[in-house]
Design an enzyme around this catalytic site. Sequence first.
Site, PDB file in Angstrom:
ATOM      1  N   ASN A   1       1.136   3.788   1.705  1.00 14.69           N
ATOM      2  CA  ASN A   1       1.852   4.117   3.045  1.00 14.69           C
ATOM      3  C   ASN A   1       2.950   3.289   3.582  1.00 14.69           C
ATOM      4  O   ASN A   1       3.677   3.652   4.802  1.00 14.69           O
ATOM      5  CB  ASN A   1       0.676   4.288   4.304  1.00 14.69           C
ATOM      6  CG  ASN A   1      -0.229   5.376   4.098  1.00 14.69           C
ATOM      7  OD1 ASN A   1       0.108   6.149   3.033  1.00 14.69           O
ATOM      8  ND2 ASN A   1      -1.182   5.553   4.819  1.00 14.69           N
ATOM      9  N   LYS A   2       3.128   2.235   2.995  1.00 19.23           N
ATOM     10  CA  LYS A   2       3.978   1.218   3.787  1.00 19.23           C
ATOM     11  C   LYS A   2       5.424   1.356   2.986  1.00 19.23           C
ATOM     12  O   LYS A   2       5.447   2.297   2.476  1.00 19.23           O
ATOM     13  CB  LYS A   2       3.609  -0.180   3.088  1.00 19.23           C
ATOM     14  CG  LYS A   2       2.212  -0.671   3.675  1.00 19.23           C
ATOM     15  CD  LYS A   2       2.078  -0.398   5.206  1.00 19.23           C
ATOM     16  CE  LYS A   2       0.671  -0.290   5.619  1.00 19.23           C
ATOM     17  NZ  LYS A   2      -0.220  -1.469   5.645  1.00 19.23           N
ATOM     18  N   ASN A   3       6.508   0.648   3.459  1.00 18.95           N
ATOM     19  CA  ASN A   3       7.871   0.970   3.224  1.00 18.95           C
ATOM     20  C   ASN A   3       8.087   1.001   1.872  1.00 18.95           C
ATOM     21  O   ASN A   3       8.987   1.729   1.204  1.00 18.95           O
ATOM     22  CB  ASN A   3       8.836   0.104   4.152  1.00 18.95           C
ATOM     23  CG  ASN A   3       8.650   0.815   5.440  1.00 18.95           C
ATOM     24  OD1 ASN A   3       7.700   1.150   6.072  1.00 18.95           O
ATOM     25  ND2 ASN A   3      10.009   0.818   6.328  1.00 18.95           N
ATOM     26  N   ILE A   4       7.577  -0.080   1.015  1.00 16.43           N
ATOM     27  CA  ILE A   4       7.710   0.115  -0.486  1.00 16.43           C
ATOM     28  C   ILE A   4       6.171  -0.302  -0.862  1.00 16.43           C
ATOM     29  O   ILE A   4       5.401  -0.862  -0.308  1.00 16.43           O
ATOM     30  CB  ILE A   4       8.527  -0.938  -0.976  1.00 16.43           C
ATOM     31  CG1 ILE A   4       8.137  -2.379  -0.752  1.00 16.43           C
ATOM     32  CG2 ILE A   4      10.248  -0.642  -0.864  1.00 16.43           C
ATOM     33  CD1 ILE A   4       8.996  -3.282  -1.714  1.00 16.43           C
TER      34      ILE A   4
ATOM     35  N   HIS B   1       0.898  -1.097  -0.065  1.00 14.93           N
ATOM     36  CA  HIS B   1       0.051   0.174   0.164  1.00 14.93           C
ATOM     37  C   HIS B   1       0.822   1.365  -0.051  1.00 14.93           C
ATOM     38  O   HIS B   1       2.032   1.228   0.366  1.00 14.93           O
ATOM     39  CB  HIS B   1      -0.812   0.001   1.331  1.00 14.93           C
ATOM     40  CG  HIS B   1      -1.861   1.062   1.437  1.00 14.93           C
ATOM     41  ND1 HIS B   1      -1.271   2.445   1.981  1.00 14.93           N
ATOM     42  CD2 HIS B   1      -3.131   1.217   1.011  1.00 14.93           C
ATOM     43  CE1 HIS B   1      -2.380   3.173   1.957  1.00 14.93           C
ATOM     44  NE2 HIS B   1      -3.278   2.630   1.507  1.00 14.93           N
TER      45      HIS B   1
END
Length: 375
Positions: A182-185, A180
Amino acid sequence: MQPFLPFTRPSIDEQTIAEVAEVLRSGWLASGPKVQAFEAALSEYCGARPVRTQTSATASLEHALLACGIGAGDEVIVPAMSFVATANVVVRVGARPVFVDVDLSTRNIDLDQAEVALTARTRAIMPVHLCGMPVDLDRLYALAAHKRLRVIEDAAQAMGSSYRGRRIGSFGDLVCFSFHPNKNITSIEGGAVVGGSPEEVRELELHRFHGQMKTAADAFETYFAGGKANLTDVAACVGLGQLRQLESFNARRRELAMRYFQLWGEDPPLALPPRGDAGHNWHMFAARLPLERLRISRLQFIEAMAERGIGIGVHYPAIHLFSAYRALGYREGQFPHAERIGRETVTLPLFPAMRLEDVDRVVGAVNEVLREATR
Ligand SMILES: *Cc1c(COP(=O)(O)O)cnc(C)c1O
């Protein structure tokens, strides 16, 4: 006035944008060569284990449960503090989520309480590496082995985290990641299941595509009425571009997190997260407000920060207090740490494109708002 600083924002580089344009011109948009390449790259990152992408971590978790044969009459141990998807997927496959409390500081599942919550119907445990802080997996897997439980790791926030020097996803049972924004990738939307026996991997493939498989060049079989959760080549292309930058993104996140700790020193005006070790990917920098000492509510704090051009997130309300879970019999007071985190938590800005001066600005604004609001 400085530009608004959100609590998170994805970074997409120009090379990835150019590669996406190539995919759009290629004539192949849905699952194709880029999905295969993304799965191969993720597999390489996770120690050559099988990887099957899905359109989200939510679909990945749900399909992982189904691939393990978990359903009606089964119980699954879930922390009361996580994003709601962790528990929703258990309900969706027909099983019962059995909540346990979390540690107030790490926010991760309390394994003493998990042990107490086990019954003859418990089939699996779903640890969540909240904010990217790894769960104590040695102890968790020892418990799972002893009680013959499956482990479905909700590693949505843990891309690039490691436990005792080993990457999350490179070992363990079934491990689910989220891509998603918002996640780190990110792959815009997307997720993946890492691990599984050949039979389980096949189940994952069926669940993401109509329960159907090609059996010959001119023939298909449909084994059950499946849904649809296959990634597109456009999404996979974005994911490939992001995976190239994972290490540099996470190094930057760590630098920014350390700046918060450095500026606040020994006596911060709010409860900071634990510093973690080298294995923390700093997915989020989530702190707790000392509401009992403040004249303002969390909402007023968030509004005061917004007036200063700074975005604050809330991750998360305790899951068992949502009406969908009260309807299953859960009540206030059952999981005090999760409830307290749910009331007090605030997520401060942290993302790779942030500058160190942005951290200084956030710390200055938090200090000012809390100084004015202290009783
Ligand atoms: C983001 C997240 C999910 C869901 O991920 P999606 O890819 O948006 O479905 C599940 N669990 C946790 C802990 C998350 O942070």
